[in-house]
Design a protein around this motif. Sequence first.
Motif, PDB file in Angstrom:
ATOM      1  N   PHE A 140      61.376 -21.830  31.959  1.00 22.72           N
ATOM      2  CA  PHE A 140      60.101 -22.425  31.501  1.00 22.72           C
ATOM      3  C   PHE A 140      59.346 -21.205  31.271  1.00 22.72           C
ATOM      4  O   PHE A 140      59.703 -20.215  32.268  1.00 22.72           O
ATOM      5  N   ALA A 141      58.265 -20.961  30.385  1.00 27.68           N
ATOM      6  CA  ALA A 141      57.359 -19.852  30.223  1.00 27.68           C
ATOM      7  C   ALA A 141      56.281 -20.017  31.041  1.00 27.68           C
ATOM      8  O   ALA A 141      55.622 -19.050  31.441  1.00 27.68           O
ATOM      9  N   LYS A 142      55.934 -21.255  31.459  1.00 31.33           N
ATOM     10  CA  LYS A 142      54.869 -21.422  32.293  1.00 31.33           C
ATOM     11  C   LYS A 142      54.778 -22.578  33.120  1.00 31.33           C
ATOM     12  O   LYS A 142      55.762 -23.661  32.762  1.00 31.33           O
ATOM     13  N   VAL A 143      54.242 -22.613  34.126  1.00 26.36           N
ATOM     14  CA  VAL A 143      54.197 -23.585  35.302  1.00 26.36           C
ATOM     15  C   VAL A 143      52.784 -24.168  35.753  1.00 26.36           C
ATOM     16  O   VAL A 143      51.866 -22.891  35.816  1.00 26.36           O
ATOM     17  N   PHE A 144      52.367 -25.203  35.272  1.00 25.12           N
ATOM     18  CA  PHE A 144      51.035 -25.413  35.658  1.00 25.12           C
ATOM     19  C   PHE A 144      51.101 -26.716  36.778  1.00 25.12           C
ATOM     20  O   PHE A 144      51.622 -27.786  36.770  1.00 25.12           O
ATOM     21  N   CYS A 145      50.507 -26.199  37.663  1.00 27.84           N
ATOM     22  CA  CYS A 145      50.569 -27.315  39.001  1.00 27.84           C
ATOM     23  C   CYS A 145      49.133 -27.950  38.920  1.00 27.84           C
ATOM     24  O   CYS A 145      48.112 -27.480  39.169  1.00 27.84           O
ATOM     25  N   HIS A 146      49.288 -29.363  38.903  1.00 25.34           N
ATOM     26  CA  HIS A 146      48.356 -30.204  38.694  1.00 25.34           C
ATOM     27  C   HIS A 146      47.721 -30.989  40.071  1.00 25.34           C
ATOM     28  O   HIS A 146      48.265 -30.602  40.905  1.00 25.34           O
ATOM     29  N   THR A 154      71.171 -39.363  58.175  1.00 29.19           N
ATOM     30  CA  THR A 154      71.640 -38.425  57.159  1.00 29.19           C
ATOM     31  C   THR A 154      70.647 -37.280  57.674  1.00 29.19           C
ATOM     32  O   THR A 154      69.725 -37.360  58.376  1.00 29.19           O
ATOM     33  N   SER A 155      70.834 -36.185  57.079  1.00 30.42           N
ATOM     34  CA  SER A 155      70.077 -34.909  57.073  1.00 30.42           C
ATOM     35  C   SER A 155      69.045 -35.049  56.174  1.00 30.42           C
ATOM     36  O   SER A 155      69.163 -35.726  54.856  1.00 30.42           O
ATOM     37  N   LEU A 156      68.029 -34.370  56.252  1.00 35.63           N
ATOM     38  CA  LEU A 156      66.572 -34.566  55.327  1.00 35.63           C
ATOM     39  C   LEU A 156      66.234 -33.163  54.970  1.00 35.63           C
ATOM     40  O   LEU A 156      66.470 -32.187  55.707  1.00 35.63           O
ATOM     41  N   SER A 157      65.611 -33.051  53.633  1.00 36.99           N
ATOM     42  CA  SER A 157      64.840 -31.759  53.513  1.00 36.99           C
ATOM     43  C   SER A 157      63.515 -31.844  53.973  1.00 36.99           C
ATOM     44  O   SER A 157      63.190 -32.957  54.430  1.00 36.99           O
ATOM     45  N   ASN A 158      62.888 -30.592  53.900  1.00 36.45           N
ATOM     46  CA  ASN A 158      61.571 -30.802  54.479  1.00 36.45           C
ATOM     47  C   ASN A 158      60.697 -31.640  53.643  1.00 36.45           C
ATOM     48  O   ASN A 158      59.640 -32.243  54.182  1.00 36.45           O
ATOM     49  N   LEU A 159      60.933 -31.885  52.435  1.00 38.03           N
ATOM     50  CA  LEU A 159      60.068 -32.439  51.756  1.00 38.03           C
ATOM     51  C   LEU A 159      60.074 -33.972  51.865  1.00 38.03           C
ATOM     52  O   LEU A 159      59.320 -34.880  51.678  1.00 38.03           O
ATOM     53  N   GLU A 160      61.354 -34.389  52.452  1.00 35.27           N
ATOM     54  CA  GLU A 160      61.476 -35.907  52.838  1.00 35.27           C
ATOM     55  C   GLU A 160      60.934 -36.087  54.411  1.00 35.27           C
ATOM     56  O   GLU A 160      61.275 -37.089  54.786  1.00 35.27           O
ATOM     57  N   VAL A 161      60.128 -35.093  54.852  1.00 32.89           N
ATOM     58  CA  VAL A 161      59.741 -35.239  56.127  1.00 32.89           C
ATOM     59  C   VAL A 161      58.159 -35.227  56.164  1.00 32.89           C
ATOM     60  O   VAL A 161      57.714 -34.184  55.642  1.00 32.89           O
ATOM     61  N   ASP A 162      57.555 -36.183  56.634  1.00 30.52           N
ATOM     62  CA  ASP A 162      55.968 -36.220  57.102  1.00 30.52           C
ATOM     63  C   ASP A 162      55.702 -35.559  58.273  1.00 30.52           C
ATOM     64  O   ASP A 162      56.451 -35.670  59.295  1.00 30.52           O
ATOM     65  N   LEU A 201      56.514 -26.259  32.068  1.00 28.61           N
ATOM     66  CA  LEU A 201      56.619 -27.375  33.333  1.00 28.61           C
ATOM     67  C   LEU A 201      55.143 -27.820  33.967  1.00 28.61           C
ATOM     68  O   LEU A 201      54.456 -26.787  34.584  1.00 28.61           O
ATOM     69  N   GLU A 202      54.924 -28.960  33.750  1.00 27.66           N
ATOM     70  CA  GLU A 202      53.561 -29.576  34.248  1.00 27.66           C
ATOM     71  C   GLU A 202      53.803 -30.451  35.561  1.00 27.66           C
ATOM     72  O   GLU A 202      54.582 -31.291  35.311  1.00 27.66           O
ATOM     73  N   THR A 203      53.436 -29.968  36.765  1.00 26.99           N
ATOM     74  CA  THR A 203      54.118 -31.006  37.799  1.00 26.99           C
ATOM     75  C   THR A 203      53.016 -30.791  38.882  1.00 26.99           C
ATOM     76  O   THR A 203      52.010 -29.861  38.995  1.00 26.99           O
ATOM     77  N   GLY A 204      53.052 -31.677  40.061  1.00 28.98           N
ATOM     78  CA  GLY A 204      52.069 -31.619  41.228  1.00 28.98           C
ATOM     79  C   GLY A 204      52.238 -30.209  41.865  1.00 28.98           C
ATOM     80  O   GLY A 204      53.675 -29.725  42.031  1.00 28.98           O
ATOM     81  N   TRP A 205      51.459 -29.684  42.708  1.00 26.42           N
ATOM     82  CA  TRP A 205      51.469 -28.516  43.412  1.00 26.42           C
ATOM     83  C   TRP A 205      52.368 -28.502  44.831  1.00 26.42           C
ATOM     84  O   TRP A 205      52.896 -27.690  45.261  1.00 26.42           O
ATOM     85  N   ASP A 206      52.603 -29.714  45.079  1.00 24.88           N
ATOM     86  CA  ASP A 206      52.916 -30.195  46.427  1.00 24.88           C
ATOM     87  C   ASP A 206      54.740 -29.755  46.178  1.00 24.88           C
ATOM     88  O   ASP A 206      55.214 -29.914  47.250  1.00 24.88           O
ATOM     89  N   ILE A 207      55.248 -29.750  45.107  1.00 26.12           N
ATOM     90  CA  ILE A 207      56.516 -29.876  45.170  1.00 26.12           C
ATOM     91  C   ILE A 207      57.153 -28.508  44.445  1.00 26.12           C
ATOM     92  O   ILE A 207      58.069 -28.182  43.726  1.00 26.12           O
TER      93      ILE A 207
END
Length: 1096
Positions: free
Chosen positions: A675-681, A316-324, A648-654
């Motif tokens: 959403f009004a605000k994004v906080f990257c933890h 299958t093809s992969l997105s960049n996120l699925e590649v290390d 939206l509170e989520t990891g900065w990596d995504i």
Amino acid sequence: MSAENEPQAPAPAPAPVPAPASAVSGPVGESIAATGTTASSDGTSPAQSGTTTPSTLAKSKNQEKNDAKRKAKMEKFLKKQGAMKPSGSSDSDAKKEKKSKEKDTKSTPKPKAAFVVTTPVGEKKDMIQPMAASYDPVAVESSWYEWWEKQKFFEPKTGSNGEISDKGKFVVTAPPPNVTGKLHIGHALFIAVQDTLVRWNRMRGLTTLFVPGTDHAGISTQSVVEKQIWKHEQKTRHDYGREALVNRIWDWKKEYGATILHQMRRLGTSFDWSRERFTLDELLTRATRETFVRLFDDGIIYRSNRLVNWCHHLNTSLSNLEVDQKNLPGRTLMNVPGYPAEEKFEFGVLVHFAYEVEDTNERIVVATTRIETMVGDTAIAVHPDDKRYKHLHGKFVRHPFVDRRIPIVTDAMAVDMEFGTGAVKITPAHDFNDWEVGKRQNLEFINILNEDGTYNKNAGPYCGMLRFHVRRKIVSDLKDKGLYVDTTDNPMQVPVCKSTGDVIEPLMKPQWWVKCEVLAKPAIQAVRNGDLQITPPESERDWFHWLENIKDWCISRQLWWGHRIPAYFVRIVGQCNDPSDSAYWVAGRDLDEATKRAKDKFPGVEFELEQDPDVLDTWFSSGLWPFAVMGWPNNTDDFKKYYPTSLLETGWDIIFFWVARMVMLGIYLTGKSPFAKVFCHAMIRDAHGRKMSKSIGNVIDPIDVVTGISLEGLHAKLAYGNLSPNEVKKAKEGQSKDFPAGIPECGADALRFALGAYPIANRDINLDIMRVDGYRKFCNKLWNATRFALIKLGDNFVPSAEAALTGRESLAERWILHRLNIAVSNTNAALGSINTMAATTAIHGFWLYDLCDVYIEYIKPITAPDADPDARCSAQQTLYTCLDQGLRLLHPLMPFVTEELWQRLPRRKSEAAPSICIAAYPEPRADYEDSRAEADFELAMSIAKAGRSLTADYNILSRSTFYISTSSDSSYGLVSAQVDGISTLIKGCENITALKPSEAVPAGCAVFPINDEVSMHLLVRGSVDIDHEIGKIESKISKTLKLKSGLEAKTNAANYAQIVPEEVRNANASKLNNYDTEIEALQRAIKTFLTLKGDN
């Protein structure tokens, strides 16, 4: 972000992250004298009448403990020696050994009895039973969640007509975790942070909605299940077939989806479970099809034969996120999935080889890290200004292995004249950079790879061979033809599949793509004009950088688990149509719509419709999450009421792979940012700063931290994964090193609080599990404090109807209410800015340093049975207010223990909330603000602190007598009223007398000046054997002089300066200076004792 530090008394201000309770004084009911220091507020040492006393006069408690430990170790050693020589042991030794064994037996903790839940599921826990002697997280955290859920406390509260609260709304659609397995500690971070904010806003009276759900995670989930099938049955997905495999994955989802939901509940997450969603449920499926069709109709989704990240192992093809990107320092031998385990291939090198220029005797040398791709070369690029190759512009080289003329082209963008030979091989069909060159230069795109990793007929003699076998063979063939030059080390990154570890190949395939530039511009503008706020600033910079340089997005995945693409190939009967040609494709929300569209596009023509077998990239459906869960594309009540969401509170990596796509699709499809605000933890790493990885054994199940687990239990869990035997061995070694005694039982509250106490806005957090255990001790402190306070309140205590001041409050009461007000103000400000670390600091400091260590101790005399009834009643009311407000303050971070303790408090008549989770959150009160009381009470605590320092310095740890000298009537009045309270803060204090300005201090006292009007005096004469203390000091002086003399002999040796290194000479000089300083201090101490003795 850094924490907001505030001054704390009597202890120093807490560090940016509050210390666990294990670092502070003992349980409530024990004096806090041991927490004193030996330095005054201005950094000077304490003094006695007429002179100064250093802190070296007597052993501190810690010194005594250390001495005791050393003594115990020596005794243990001697016992072993005695066992070796039984003839030399005496009866007394035997008795001592027997007593020691008895003591060890008594000190061995008994195993904790298993807690049995007696509360029926969904019923409120019975609080009539007496409180347990100590905190037990299993008992405390049982039953409450089921009751909260049954009472529907987590569903949004609206007006009688369904209107939002006049205080506003707070809506969060939680990032849906993948159903690939259990939650890990990174998920616990977002749960802790988001649920803290949701609970805080709920208690503030806002209409709150917290939507739960899970993500089908196409590649990850299918990969995990396929591995399990192969591990246990040695079957592939093709052995199963599409329908059977999908059914098998649904079974997996039901099992692990249920596990994930249990984990969320166990962590106390206040989700509205009536709105639980899954990205493959009917609601999300409808939204996904609608989105694809709209974007297809608008020309934003198109079909193109372009390069993708291809995993041969998954096909299958992969997105960049699925590649290390695997970093290699240079030449490295690696295993590759699909090849025998013992077979390794060379990576991290540059292979240099030559092409022969057509019709000349010249050769042009190029280098590559992927020599096997040279079979697909269609050009050699040089810089147009490179004089070495100007005569070769427009000429050709001959490919040595296939019948192909390869042009030499000029390209200033692709070639750096200073790097290597200045000539670059171009393989447009198998390299992303070369693809761009191929487009610019109108080169031929030759695909040499099949989807299974073998070479196709375009590879000539290498057709049918596996790609990395070709790598070896080509080097050998180049040597045979004399075209091989050399191989050199080359530090580089190798792209590998996150799921399988396979080396990724760029591969040309006809796929569906999204034009992102048209979607990105409104997303950029939303941040620029303030419609969307992104924090921290680093994430905002990443946002602009990525969106301003965005590439089109491949959304096709060659999988069976996921949203099947609602696109249909129109195969016209009697024609040979090309599936890569988008002209023969239609999109439809269902087969009927697709059929109608095909008839409209090809009227009067017989055709067959074939739905694309591929599924959509998981991020496509996840990108619809904030509005699809509300019922979009239908204009439902939820969509009208709760969209857009608040945060939206989520990891900065995504932020690129998920957040940006939600914003792009949200604005395009709904006209509003989702959403009004994004906080990257931060991203959680282990205590050593390593990324969490199953193969090294540092991935932590948050429930293991909550309930505790043995090392053997951690090892056993590895057997249920897909790790290889070598990986299991490595993981066990890592677990044994990091958790030799397993993970202690900490409870959900301690875990939540510990995660909140880290700087979550940083890029990384190094999580130490023992720190979580420290906050379990903090829970125990809360338990003991409340238990003790309830005893002080008594069974018949009735709180006043309101928490207003009466005007009869003592100085201590006014001080603690002022400190409560500061904690309330700081906590609300911190949570408002999503600074959970500052919030934990404020709450932790109030409970420990203000309420437990000071106020509860201070009011012991006031709340005694023989105390003045009015004063006792007032102190009790203030104590109740602090408990009630302090528990509410803490509840968003520690929901279970605060509910348990709050339910044990009596209620004010004005309190109607059945649960603390919907009780009003504390707000600052103007009537509690009292800076004068704070200043006056600080004086009383400074006096107590001085007393503790004096008792430690003179080793008078019991039956100590103090005098407080004052130089004004006002200072005397203030101090004399606080004498009883001050005495409770000094362990071993027998008596304190406040002296009027006219009264003299008795002879034989050591003194500690507080300010220019007040000093603390300790009666030393008669309590200390002065001659004995002087003898000990003289012995220390003798030993120090001996050490000094020995070092001076070394430094005065011949050639010392020439032989001894400079750093050693400097260290020795520093030692000699320290010896002189120590001797001077000891001599002053002798003079001090002589003064107290009365000698000259």
